[in-house]
Design a protein around this motif. Structure first.
Motif, PDB file in Angstrom:
ATOM      1  N   VAL A 166       0.836  -1.194   0.000  1.00 30.46           N
ATOM      2  CA  VAL A 166       0.000   0.000   0.000  1.00 30.46           C
ATOM      3  C   VAL A 166       0.873   1.249   0.000  1.00 30.46           C
ATOM      4  CG1 VAL A 166      -1.710   1.327   1.298  1.00 30.46           C
ATOM      5  CG2 VAL A 166      -1.934  -1.154   1.142  1.00 30.46           C
ATOM      6  N   ASP A 167       1.942   1.242   0.794  1.00 37.97           N
ATOM      7  CA  ASP A 167       2.862   2.382   0.828  1.00 37.97           C
ATOM      8  C   ASP A 167       3.379   2.705  -0.578  1.00 37.97           C
ATOM      9  OD1 ASP A 167       2.604   2.540   3.572  1.00 37.97           O
ATOM     10  OD2 ASP A 167       4.490   1.509   3.997  1.00 37.97           O
ATOM     11  N   TRP A 168       3.751   1.659  -1.311  1.00 38.95           N
ATOM     12  CA  TRP A 168       4.284   1.887  -2.660  1.00 38.95           C
ATOM     13  C   TRP A 168       3.190   2.391  -3.594  1.00 38.95           C
ATOM     14  CZ3 TRP A 168       8.600   2.992  -4.764  1.00 38.95           C
ATOM     15  CH2 TRP A 168       8.750   2.916  -6.157  1.00 38.95           C
ATOM     16  N   PHE A 169       1.989   1.867  -3.462  1.00 36.42           N
ATOM     17  CA  PHE A 169       0.870   2.330  -4.280  1.00 36.42           C
ATOM     18  C   PHE A 169       0.600   3.811  -4.018  1.00 36.42           C
ATOM     19  CE2 PHE A 169      -3.595   3.268  -4.931  1.00 36.42           C
ATOM     20  CZ  PHE A 169      -3.870   2.691  -6.157  1.00 36.42           C
ATOM     21  N   MET A 170       0.744   4.236  -2.767  1.00 36.12           N
ATOM     22  CA  MET A 170       0.459   5.614  -2.365  1.00 36.12           C
ATOM     23  C   MET A 170       1.615   6.576  -2.657  1.00 36.12           C
ATOM     24  SD  MET A 170      -2.547   5.718  -0.624  1.00 36.12           S
ATOM     25  CE  MET A 170      -3.588   4.808   0.536  1.00 36.12           C
ATOM     26  N   ARG A 171       2.651   6.118  -3.289  1.00 35.65           N
ATOM     27  CA  ARG A 171       3.880   6.908  -3.438  1.00 35.65           C
ATOM     28  C   ARG A 171       3.671   8.218  -4.178  1.00 35.65           C
ATOM     29  NH1 ARG A 171       3.633   3.169  -7.297  1.00 35.65           N
ATOM     30  NH2 ARG A 171       4.317   3.624  -9.429  1.00 35.65           N
ATOM     31  N   ASP A 172       4.632   9.113  -4.021  1.00 33.23           N
ATOM     32  CA  ASP A 172       4.687  10.361  -4.776  1.00 33.23           C
ATOM     33  C   ASP A 172       5.122  10.005  -6.192  1.00 33.23           C
ATOM     34  OD1 ASP A 172       5.728  12.698  -6.060  1.00 33.23           O
ATOM     35  OD2 ASP A 172       6.043  13.649  -4.114  1.00 33.23           O
ATOM     36  N   LEU A 173       4.220  10.117  -7.139  1.00 34.72           N
ATOM     37  CA  LEU A 173       4.512   9.697  -8.513  1.00 34.72           C
ATOM     38  C   LEU A 173       5.474  10.641  -9.225  1.00 34.72           C
ATOM     39  CD1 LEU A 173       0.930   8.577  -9.595  1.00 34.72           C
ATOM     40  CD2 LEU A 173       2.894   7.099  -9.105  1.00 34.72           C
ATOM     41  N   ARG A 174       5.503  11.905  -8.817  1.00 35.05           N
ATOM     42  CA  ARG A 174       6.435  12.841  -9.456  1.00 35.05           C
ATOM     43  C   ARG A 174       7.879  12.467  -9.158  1.00 35.05           C
ATOM     44  NH1 ARG A 174       7.152  17.748  -8.190  1.00 35.05           N
ATOM     45  NH2 ARG A 174       7.683  18.511 -10.262  1.00 35.05           N
ATOM     46  N   GLU A 175       8.142  12.025  -7.932  1.00 27.99           N
ATOM     47  CA  GLU A 175       9.513  11.703  -7.531  1.00 27.99           C
ATOM     48  C   GLU A 175       9.728  10.205  -7.349  1.00 27.99           C
ATOM     49  OE1 GLU A 175      11.484  14.062  -4.710  1.00 27.99           O
ATOM     50  OE2 GLU A 175      10.348  15.876  -5.143  1.00 27.99           O
ATOM     51  N   ASN A 176       8.661   9.426  -7.529  1.00 26.66           N
ATOM     52  CA  ASN A 176       8.744   7.968  -7.394  1.00 26.66           C
ATOM     53  C   ASN A 176       9.315   7.566  -6.035  1.00 26.66           C
ATOM     54  OD1 ASN A 176       7.923   5.671  -8.861  1.00 26.66           O
ATOM     55  ND2 ASN A 176      10.042   5.088  -9.217  1.00 26.66           N
ATOM     56  N   LYS A 177       8.822   8.235  -4.988  1.00 23.80           N
ATOM     57  CA  LYS A 177       9.281   7.953  -3.625  1.00 23.80           C
ATOM     58  C   LYS A 177       8.075   7.621  -2.753  1.00 23.80           C
ATOM     59  CE  LYS A 177      13.373  10.945  -3.745  1.00 23.80           C
ATOM     60  NZ  LYS A 177      14.032  12.135  -3.128  1.00 23.80           N
TER      61      LYS A 177
END
Length: 210
Positions: free
Chosen positions: A70-81
């Motif tokens: 879930v943490d990875w799904f919720m990531r900041d897509l602009r910075e991929n973090k």
């Protein structure tokens, strides 16, 4: 389950968890029947197109591998973090879904944000809070029923477990967080200083329990 808030999550780490979490979801019902209760999230990102239908809580505790997915799904897509998501936010999403009429997934728009992404959005306007709970993994922007996009906001506001905002923009959505209770409809802003209020209340609680 205690979580390390300094935990670093990479795409490789997230992908290695897929097999284990997938096995949990694919487990025969006879095995899952032993659990007194389970909580499921059915999510779909409107930005990346990714989908996640996952049991994140069972047998009275959060499932670490599922939480990391879930943490990875919720990531900041602009910075991929990615960063740890507050489990209370997941429970809030679960309860929102349980109280809406829609059978659609919860469509996500913005979950975790780095400070740099939040500052970039703030500079562009659109009512972004400089102290946004998105930067703490405590907030998410969502929609569900495209014919009644305000329903998620109404349910979140009624639950009263944090901030609830409705943005009737070209693409309407609701903001929900697990900070101090508040409700607003854009262009009206949320109550300023809620991040500082949260820090103060948490410090007071730690002092009392310490």
């Amino acid at each position: 389950m205690k979580r390390n808030t300094s935990q670093s999550i990479t795409r490789r780490t997230a992908l290695t968890l897929t097999a284990g979490a997938g096995a949990l979801l694919a487990a025969p019902s006879i095995l899952r029947a032993d659990a007194p209760h389970k909580r499921v999230l059915n999510l779909q990102s409107l930005n990346s197109g990714e989908k996640l239908n996952i049991v994140y809580w069972a047998d009275g505790d959060y499932l670490p591998d599922a939480i990391m997915r879930v943490d990875w799904f919720m990531r900041d897509l602009r910075e991929n973090k990615a960063a740890p998501t507050d489990p209370r936010l997941l429970d809030l999403l679960h309860d929102i879904d349980a109280n809406t009429r829609s059978k659609n997934p919860i469509y996500t728009m913005s979950g975790y944000r780095t400070e740099r992404t939040n500052a970039w959005l703030d500079a562009r306007g659109n009512g972004v809070d400089p102290g946004s709970f998105h930067m703490r993994g405590m907030a998410i922007d969502i929609t569900q029923d495209f014919h009644d996009p305000e329903e998620v906001y109404r349910v979140a506001k009624k639950l009263g477990r944090g901030g609830a905002g409705f943005y009737p923009t070209k693409t309407p959505y609701a903001h929900v967080d697990v900070g101090p209770v508040d409700a607003w409809v854009y262009p009206a802003p949320g109550r300023p200083g809620r991040d500082e209020e949260y820090d103060r209340l948490r410090a007071e609680a730690e002092t009392q329990t310490g």
